[in-house]
Design a protein around this motif. Structure first.
Motif, short mmCIF file in Angstrom:
data_model
loop_
_atom_site.label_atom_id
_atom_site.label_comp_id
_atom_site.label_asym_id
_atom_site.label_seq_id
_atom_site.Cartn_x
_atom_site.Cartn_y
_atom_site.Cartn_z
N GLY A 1 7.13 5.25 5.75
CA GLY A 1 6.60 6.35 5.98
C GLY A 1 5.98 6.61 7.27
N ASN A 2 4.85 7.23 7.59
CA ASN A 2 4.35 7.20 8.74
C ASN A 2 3.01 6.65 8.93
OD1 ASN A 2 2.94 9.05 7.23
ND2 ASN A 2 2.84 10.73 8.71
N THR B 1 4.92 -3.37 5.69
CA THR B 1 5.34 -2.14 5.41
C THR B 1 4.36 -1.48 4.35
OG1 THR B 1 7.59 -3.38 4.80
CG2 THR B 1 7.14 -1.40 3.53
N VAL B 2 4.22 -0.26 4.80
CA VAL B 2 3.44 0.95 4.02
C VAL B 2 4.37 1.82 3.43
CG1 VAL B 2 1.36 2.34 4.31
CG2 VAL B 2 1.58 0.06 5.50
N LEU B 3 4.00 2.16 2.12
CA LEU B 3 4.96 3.29 1.55
C LEU B 3 4.31 4.59 1.55
CD1 LEU B 3 6.29 1.18 -1.42
CD2 LEU B 3 7.33 1.27 0.60
N ALA C 1 8.63 14.33 8.70
CA ALA C 1 8.50 14.24 7.22
C ALA C 1 9.71 14.77 6.25
CB ALA C 1 7.22 15.25 7.02
N TYR C 2 10.56 15.82 7.00
CA TYR C 2 11.82 15.89 6.59
C TYR C 2 12.80 14.99 6.38
CZ TYR C 2 16.49 18.42 6.00
OH TYR C 2 17.78 18.61 5.69
N LEU D 1 0.77 -1.15 0.13
CA LEU D 1 0.21 -0.08 -0.05
C LEU D 1 0.66 1.32 -0.04
CD1 LEU D 1 -2.48 1.02 0.24
CD2 LEU D 1 -2.50 1.21 2.76
N THR D 2 0.62 2.07 -1.01
CA THR D 2 1.38 3.56 -0.84
C THR D 2 0.22 4.68 -0.72
OG1 THR D 2 2.96 2.40 -2.38
CG2 THR D 2 2.86 4.96 -2.53
N VAL D 3 0.70 5.60 0.13
CA VAL D 3 -0.26 6.66 0.60
C VAL D 3 0.61 8.05 0.07
CG1 VAL D 3 -1.07 7.79 2.47
CG2 VAL D 3 -1.14 5.46 2.48
N ASP D 4 -0.10 8.86 -0.60
CA ASP D 4 0.62 9.99 -1.14
C ASP D 4 -0.32 11.06 -0.78
OD1 ASP D 4 1.65 12.15 -2.31
OD2 ASP D 4 1.61 11.55 -4.48
N GLY D 5 -0.07 11.95 0.29
CA GLY D 5 -0.98 12.85 0.62
C GLY D 5 -0.61 14.01 1.39
N MET D 6 -0.83 15.16 1.32
CA MET D 6 -0.40 16.22 1.97
C MET D 6 -1.73 17.40 1.91
SD MET D 6 2.92 18.97 1.29
CE MET D 6 2.54 19.44 -0.54
#
Length: 350
Positions: free
Chosen positions: A288-289, A299-301, A261-262, A31-36
């Motif tokens: 990631g987080n 593992t979650v990306l 995040a940095y 699973l890949t999460v891309d959000g801001m």
């Protein structure tokens, strides 16, 4: 005679060779999460996909994750539900915005009932961008007579002295004047038209083209300039022979991010800048987080980022470049180019 006998003996050996089939185990679907989300009001999105590490001969390598329940929760208990408007892309309402000082968490429940959550992210204030300037970057290319070139955008900022700041810069959609040559139009041969004679078009020569360019990861921490005014590279725009013929407009987003995040973006930056040298660090999975509540070892990306945002605009003229690529020729109506429009944006004001 001897040669002929040798060939006859060799033929049965060749005909008996069977192809060797390699069977690979299917890679794990991560699973890949891309959000801001930021303090800039507007529709903000979270993208969910699943990717294979290998297998299936790279077929369907990235798959959108649809029909999930996606919510954003803040530390006051307020919950916002996101709606899936495109496959795997979930959007907030029109005027959603984060607030400085608040903490936000992303929660996801997939269609099979698996629940994921992000670690809490707190919104830190961000200083304004004092000014933007540009400088031309030339990069020699082995075997080529003409250097690769582009524009580096530099931001001047005054860093607050009373806090430890982490910055992330991203380019918002840019607009530039696109100039083409419809007078040189020549149709491609087809079943109904075999002519290769030029067929000039009357319109149109000048359009305004919108594009999104994010080349590289631009981040900084204020260890070396805490409380000072400094200049930092915040974007790079390659000169493709079209963008800087006349005027190019860039909007730079300056976003405060958390230390976690940095660190994540720094690892991403290191991976994307690997050049193939023996001194490069080995590629690695960057976690990631996001965590699976039932299986924390999964593992979650990706990373769910939360920040405060400010923007500044700059118009770049061809005269601002100290080196420019030769003008590229598009022998057609400029309106047929992707992202092009004959009318300028309502806020176009170079």
């Amino acid at each position: 005679m001897v040669k002929r006998l040798f060939y006859l003996l060799l033929l049965p050996l060749i005909s008996c060779i069977d192809p060797y089939e390699v069977e690979l185990e299917e890679g794990a679907q991560l699973l890949t999460v891309d959000g801001m989300i930021t303090t800039e009001p507007g529709k903000q999105s979270v993208r969910l996909t699943r990717s294979d590490t290998y297998g299936s001969v790279f077929e369907g390598l990235i798959r959108p994750v649809s029909n999930a329940t996606v919510i954003i929760r803040d530390n006051t208990g307020k919950v916002v539900f996101l709606e899936e408007e495109e496959a795997g892309i979930y959007w907030t309402s029109e005027n959603f915005a984060t607030e400085v000082g608040k903490t936000y968490t992303l929660q996801i429940q997939t269609s099979n009932g698996t629940v994921y959550t992000s670690l809490p992210e707190t919104v830190q204030p961000v200083p304004e961008i004092n000014s933007l300037s540009v400088q031309t970057i030339r990069t020699p290319v082995e075997g080529e007579e003409i250097d690769k070139s582009g524009i580096q955008v530099v931001a001047e900022i005054t860093d607050p002295a009373d806090q430890n700041n982490f910055y992330y810069w991203e380019s918002a959609p840019a607009v530039y004047v696109l100039r083409t040559r419809p007078d040189l139009y020549t149709p491609r041969p087809s079943d109904t038209n075999t002519s290769r004679e030029p067929q000039p078009k009357d319109c149109c020569i000048v359009c305004f083209r919108t594009e999104t360019v994010n080349e590289g990861v631009f981040i900084a921490q204020d260890d070396n300039f805490n409380g000072l005014t400094t200049k930092v590279p915040v974007a790079y725009i390659e000169d493709d022979g079209l963008r800087f013929i006349t005027t190019y407009r860039a909007d730079i987003r300056q976003i405060s991010i958390s230390q976690e995040a940095y660190r994540f973006l720094k690892l991403v930056k290191q991976q994307t800048e690997i050049s193939g040298s023996v001194f490069d660090p080995p590629p690695a999975t960057i976690r990631g987080n996001m965590i699976n509540l039932e299986n924390p070892e999964e593992t979650v990306l990706g990373f769910f980022m939360v920040g405060s945002e400010t923007q500044r605009r700059i118009y770049i003229d061809q005269s601002d470049l100290t080196f420019a690529q030769s003008e590229a020729i598009i022998p057609d109506d400029c309106r047929l180019s992707d992202g092009a429009d004959i009318d300028p944006p309502a806020d176009w004001n170079p």
